[in-house]
Write a protein that holds these residues in place. Structure first.
Motif, PDB file in Angstrom:
ATOM      1  N   GLN A  63      73.575  -9.884  43.509  1.00 23.64           N
ATOM      2  CA  GLN A  63      72.199  -9.378  43.642  1.00 23.64           C
ATOM      3  C   GLN A  63      71.696  -9.504  45.076  1.00 23.64           C
ATOM      4  O   GLN A  63      71.049  -8.599  45.588  1.00 23.64           O
ATOM      5  CB  GLN A  63      71.275 -10.121  42.686  1.00 23.64           C
ATOM      6  CG  GLN A  63      71.344  -9.547  41.273  1.00 23.64           C
ATOM      7  CD  GLN A  63      70.502 -10.301  40.286  1.00 23.64           C
ATOM      8  OE1 GLN A  63      70.507 -11.525  40.253  1.00 23.64           O
ATOM      9  NE2 GLN A  63      69.777  -9.577  39.452  1.00 23.64           N
ATOM     10  N   GLU A  64      72.040 -10.613  45.708  1.00 26.44           N
ATOM     11  CA  GLU A  64      71.615 -10.805  47.109  1.00 26.44           C
ATOM     12  C   GLU A  64      72.169  -9.702  48.010  1.00 26.44           C
ATOM     13  O   GLU A  64      71.562  -9.323  48.997  1.00 26.44           O
ATOM     14  CB  GLU A  64      72.097 -12.169  47.630  1.00 26.44           C
ATOM     15  CG  GLU A  64      71.209 -13.317  47.199  1.00 26.44           C
ATOM     16  CD  GLU A  64      71.762 -14.679  47.594  1.00 26.44           C
ATOM     17  OE1 GLU A  64      71.071 -15.672  47.360  1.00 26.44           O
ATOM     18  OE2 GLU A  64      72.906 -14.760  48.106  1.00 26.44           O
ATOM     19  N   LYS A 114      74.070  -3.632  41.913  1.00 25.36           N
ATOM     20  CA  LYS A 114      73.405  -3.587  40.615  1.00 25.36           C
ATOM     21  C   LYS A 114      74.237  -4.314  39.552  1.00 25.36           C
ATOM     22  O   LYS A 114      75.458  -4.114  39.467  1.00 25.36           O
ATOM     23  CB  LYS A 114      73.182  -2.125  40.207  1.00 25.36           C
ATOM     24  CG  LYS A 114      72.396  -1.997  38.948  1.00 25.36           C
ATOM     25  CD  LYS A 114      72.074  -0.563  38.586  1.00 25.36           C
ATOM     26  CE  LYS A 114      71.307  -0.611  37.273  1.00 25.36           C
ATOM     27  NZ  LYS A 114      71.239   0.579  36.547  1.00 25.36           N
ATOM     28  N   LEU A 115      73.553  -5.125  38.740  1.00 23.91           N
ATOM     29  CA  LEU A 115      74.247  -5.865  37.688  1.00 23.91           C
ATOM     30  C   LEU A 115      74.073  -5.201  36.335  1.00 23.91           C
ATOM     31  O   LEU A 115      72.986  -4.765  35.989  1.00 23.91           O
ATOM     32  CB  LEU A 115      73.674  -7.284  37.582  1.00 23.91           C
ATOM     33  CG  LEU A 115      74.120  -8.297  38.627  1.00 23.91           C
ATOM     34  CD1 LEU A 115      73.513  -9.649  38.322  1.00 23.91           C
ATOM     35  CD2 LEU A 115      75.639  -8.392  38.653  1.00 23.91           C
ATOM     36  N   SER A 122      76.499 -13.722  39.965  1.00 22.70           N
ATOM     37  CA  SER A 122      75.361 -12.808  39.779  1.00 22.70           C
ATOM     38  C   SER A 122      74.385 -12.927  40.950  1.00 22.70           C
ATOM     39  O   SER A 122      73.897 -11.917  41.462  1.00 22.70           O
ATOM     40  CB  SER A 122      74.626 -13.126  38.468  1.00 22.70           C
ATOM     41  OG  SER A 122      75.455 -12.872  37.379  1.00 22.70           O
TER      42      SER A 122
END
Ligand SMILES: O=C[C@H](O)[C@H](O)[C@H](O)COP(=O)(O)O
Length: 217
Positions: free
Chosen positions: A61-62, A66-67, A57
């Motif tokens: 994100q880095e 989009k999660l 995750s």
């Protein structure tokens, strides 16, 4: 060619299975990290990802992907993940990075499991790599005794706490000739959260990075 270069080749080859506008299931580990880099190169063409670990995750994100929470989606096409061993029936041992439970959950929702490995991970019979078993902490010694009765030698992975707050036992000395039956047998022990055999639901596609290129099975 180094082992990491073989992992990278397999990771980038999995992009072929990613379709425009989709949510992609993402596993965990050093091979998947290459896949995440590949996914970032098409991030504007996908909706996003559902992740199987805190580590993945963070990386997703880095890189601006989009999660999605798994509870927000009822289905998605492809889950991409590595393995510690994979046999000719496409059954796998996973969990070398302690992410096995969330991996198994995310994989269960996916239509297809695309396994990415380097050439050292394909075996005829699994068990050389110790089988990880995630356990509720208070059940650890009970589960270890039960695993010993099955013929294995469980070793507590000291200092490791899973993303779910549990412990890992690594079971040495198994020769896994019936992975589907063993997966069910170990999961039936009280206190086991899940074990690292992905046999009932194995891989659908295998991409192996080799010095001769990526071999698809
Ligand atoms: O818990 C970790 C996962 O099951 C990994 O997919 C597995 O350990 C393979 O990791 P790597 O790609 O780093 O060899």
């Amino acid at each position: 060619m180094t082992q990491d270069e073989m992992k990278k080749a397999a990771g980038w080859a999995a992009l072929e299975y990613v379709t425009a506008g989709s949510i992609v299931g993402v596993g965990t580990g050093s091979t998947v990290n290459h896949f995440i880099d590949a996914l970032a190169s098409v991030k504007d063409q996908i909706k996003g990802a559902v992740s199987s670990s805190e580590a993945s995750s963070i990386r997703l994100q880095e890189l601006g992907i989009k999660l999605f929470d798994l509870n927000e989606i009822s289905e998605f096409a492809v889950y991409v993940d590595g393995a510690d061993e994979i046999d000719p029936s496409m059954a796998m041992i996973k969990g070398g990075g302690a992410a096995l439970t969330r991996e198994k959950i995310v994989a269960a929702v996916a239509e297809r499991f695309v396994c990415i490995v380097d050439g050292t991970k394909t075996v005829d019979v699994m068990g050389q790599f110790p089988l990880p078993v995630e356990v509720i902490p208070m059940a650890r010694e009970y589960v270890a005794r039960e695993l010993t009765k099955l013929g294995g030698q469980p070793v507590y992975r000291e200092g490791v706490v899973t993303d779910n707050g549990n412990h890992i036992l690594d079971v040495h000395g198994l020769s896994i000739t019936e992975p589907v039956a063993l997966e069910a047998r170990i999961n039936a022990i009280v206190g086991v959260v899940t074990n690292g055999l992905f046999a009932e639901r194995g891989a659908d596609v295998l991409l192996v990075g080799t010095p001769e290129g990526v071999v698809k099975k």
